[in-house]
Design a protein around this motif. Structure first.
Motif, PDB file in Angstrom:
ATOM      1  N   UNK A   1       6.410 -53.600  47.108  1.00  0.00           N
ATOM      2  CA  UNK A   1       5.533 -54.179  48.140  1.00  0.00           C
ATOM      3  C   UNK A   1       4.237 -54.703  47.513  1.00  0.00           C
ATOM      4  N   UNK A   2       3.726 -53.977  46.529  1.00  0.00           N
ATOM      5  CA  UNK A   2       2.488 -54.432  45.881  1.00  0.00           C
ATOM      6  C   UNK A   2       2.704 -55.699  45.069  1.00  0.00           C
ATOM      7  N   UNK A   3       3.918 -55.930  44.604  1.00  0.00           N
ATOM      8  CA  UNK A   3       4.193 -57.125  43.794  1.00  0.00           C
ATOM      9  C   UNK A   3       4.587 -58.341  44.625  1.00  0.00           C
ATOM     10  N   UNK A   4       4.957 -58.124  45.856  1.00  0.00           N
ATOM     11  CA  UNK A   4       5.474 -59.234  46.669  1.00  0.00           C
ATOM     12  C   UNK A   4       4.329 -60.111  47.173  1.00  0.00           C
ATOM     13  N   UNK A   5       3.690 -60.797  46.234  1.00  0.00           N
ATOM     14  CA  UNK A   5       2.650 -61.759  46.574  1.00  0.00           C
ATOM     15  C   UNK A   5       3.264 -63.157  46.635  1.00  0.00           C
TER      16      UNK A   5
ATOM     17  N   UNK B   1       1.561 -62.270  53.968  1.00  0.00           N
ATOM     18  CA  UNK B   1       0.473 -62.654  53.060  1.00  0.00           C
ATOM     19  C   UNK B   1       0.239 -64.162  53.025  1.00  0.00           C
ATOM     20  N   UNK B   2       1.133 -64.925  53.633  1.00  0.00           N
ATOM     21  CA  UNK B   2       0.937 -66.376  53.743  1.00  0.00           C
ATOM     22  C   UNK B   2       0.570 -66.764  55.170  1.00  0.00           C
ATOM     23  N   UNK B   3       0.208 -65.790  55.986  1.00  0.00           N
ATOM     24  CA  UNK B   3      -0.144 -66.035  57.394  1.00  0.00           C
ATOM     25  C   UNK B   3       1.008 -66.687  58.154  1.00  0.00           C
ATOM     26  N   UNK B   4       2.216 -66.309  57.798  1.00  0.00           N
ATOM     27  CA  UNK B   4       3.392 -66.800  58.501  1.00  0.00           C
ATOM     28  C   UNK B   4       3.944 -68.110  57.983  1.00  0.00           C
TER      29      UNK B   4
ATOM     30  N   UNK C   1       9.480 -55.623  52.274  1.00  0.00           N
ATOM     31  CA  UNK C   1       9.186 -56.625  51.253  1.00  0.00           C
ATOM     32  C   UNK C   1       9.235 -58.038  51.795  1.00  0.00           C
ATOM     33  N   UNK C   2      10.242 -58.309  52.613  1.00  0.00           N
ATOM     34  CA  UNK C   2      10.372 -59.651  53.183  1.00  0.00           C
ATOM     35  C   UNK C   2       9.231 -59.948  54.143  1.00  0.00           C
TER      36      UNK C   2
END
Length: 486
Positions: free
Chosen positions: A180-184, A28-31, A21-22
């Protein structure tokens, strides 16, 4: 699969969910973690919670429900008559559990194989001797009906255990995928984690309250059952305690209540002055070096097991009081007495009074001391007229804790005061307390539907009411004296 291993698997999955998750949220933010709504660790903790908490909640619920289902199926396999009593049904279930535990131990140790167990289906009579040869101490004769019930008991237990394992691990894995699907980046992970944390705290509070209510309700229910079989007048006002499972019992509370209060009173006479004076010395007179040595030594008394205090009362204090006080004064010839238990219990309670009183005295503002000394009062006058009155609510709380501890003590009374239920003023005579008789009435092979056993719940409810009364009195004193300093 054993429950412990299932629990470890769930924790391992939850730990993996934390990492995934982390990392997934950051990826998803490219680091660039600055684009996240919350800190990366919150996304990990959200994943951990979603993978662990639902699975563990289901596990706890399953642990409570499974024995009920197993017992229902086992009772149906026993083929008991429709008019069978609850006591007979419980006795039959105890036999089933005894044989089932013996079978499980034999299979686990390798002393019996599943093929050997299955061979007893046609003739289960030799099964009891086989289990005894495998190391079991059971004396139950295994009949075909009992064998069938044991087979149903073990089969249902194993089947439900495996179903529980699959369901819990599947639920944990499902939680991982959902998390994992929610960790946007725009997901409010911190808010979700804080809500879950708040819910856990509220649940913990509810559990504490529910536990207290459940204890009280269970005692009230069993006490009501007791009074339906025994007169409440004889219980509360009877002066004779003589339980007899084979005949007419006399279950008078007064001798036990008198012994409880008498022993507790002597214990407090020892603990309160010594503990309070010790606290005053350590907080107001002792040097820092002396305080650092004396206080830990006193607090060691709180860590000594009560059985050790009981042996000390039985071997040392009791004979000493008998030889040097009771016999010369003609007051008794036994080493087991109220004075023996009271003195040893008072020694045990000293750290409860001294430590709490010392902490509350140190919490009195230094400005009150300075003002008193500045007005010309001596240190002893300051302690008597300023510090002790200001700290009195906390001191009352310490005394209340010591009193509750004294009322609930068992081992010191058993070994130091004896088991004689009688009313008397001679402190060198043997007496007993409510807690000792609760243990004695619930020990051994007893019928839990008889008044001689149910009386233990009435005694426990009486102790609860006494403790509640002490709390009410202490709360009244605390509020009264606090108003003077607000």
């Amino acid at each position: 699969m054993p429950l412990f291993w299932t629990f470890l698997i769930v924790l391992a999955i939850a730990a993996l969910a934390f990492v995934l998750g982390r990392r997934g949220a950051v990826a998803r933010t490219a680091g660039d973690s600055r684009q996240l709504h919350s800190l990366p660790s919150y996304y990990g903790w959200y994943s951990f919670i979603l993978a662990a908490v639902p699975a563990l909640v289901v596990m706890i619920m399953w642990i409570f429900v499974q024995p009920i289902v197993v017992e229902m199926r086992t009772v149906s396999a026993l083929d008991l008559p429709e008019a069978v009593s609850t006591a007979d049904q419980n006795a039959a279930m105890r036999q089933v559990r005894t044989v089932a535990m013996a079978v499980q131990d034999a299979l686990a140790s390798g002393a019996m194989t599943k093929d050997q167990l299955a061979a007893f289906a046609t003739d289960p009579a030799p099964m009891g001797q086989a289990l005894r040869d495998a190391g079991s101490s059971m004396l139950v004769t295994v009949t075909p009906t009992l064998y069938n019930a044991v087979d149903v008991y073990l089969g249902t237990s194993n089947m439900l255990a495996w179903i529980m394992t699959v369901v819990i691990i599947g639920l944990s894995l499902a939680g991982v995928f959902v998390a994992i699907s929610r960790c946007r980046p725009d997901f409010r992970a911190r808010n979700a984690v804080e809500k879950v944390t708040m819910s856990i705290l509220v649940m913990a509070s509810v559990i504490a309250i529910f536990t207290t209510v459940a204890i009280v309700v269970s005692m009230v229910f069993e006490t009501t059952n007791f009074f339906s079989q025994h007169s409440w007048i004889d219980f509360f006002f009877g002066t004779t305690w003589s339980p007899a499972f084979q005949g007419q019992s006399q279950l008078g509370l007064l001798p036990l209540l008198w012994g409880t209060l008498y022993i507790s009173f002597i214990a407090l006479l020892v603990a309160v002055p010594v503990g309070l004076f010790t606290a005053i010395y350590l907080s107001e007179y002792a040097t820092r070096r002396m305080r650092s040595i004396v206080k830990p030594l006193i607090e060691i008394l709180a860590g000594i097991p009560t059985i050790v205090y009981g042996l000390f009362a039985l071997i040392t204090v009791g004979p000493l009081l008998r030889d040097y006080f009771a016999q010369p004064l003609g007051l008794g010839t036994s080493g087991s007495s109220v004075m023996t238990a009271g003195l040893v219990m008072g020694i045990m309670l000293i750290p409860f009074v001294s430590s709490l009183s010392d902490d509350i005295i140190n919490a009195v503002p230094q400005s009150m001391r300075d003002a008193s000394l500045g007005l010309g009062a001596t240190p002893s006058e300051t302690i008597r007229q300023v510090i002790v009155p200001a700290a009195l609510p906390g001191i009352v709380g310490a005394i209340l804790l010591a009193a509750s501890r004294a009322i609930g003590e068992t081992m010191i009374v058993v070994l130091g005061a004896g088991a004689a239920a009688q009313i008397g003023l001679n402190p060198f005579e043997a007496m007993t307390t409510i807690t000792v008789k609760i243990v004695s009435q619930l020990t051994g092979d007893t019928d839990f539907n008889s008044p001689e056993t149910l009386v233990a719940f009435a005694l426990g409810l009486t102790l609860f009411v006494i403790t509640l009364g002490l709390n009410i009195v202490a709360l009244y004193i605390v509020r009264t004296y606090r108003e003077q300093y607000e």
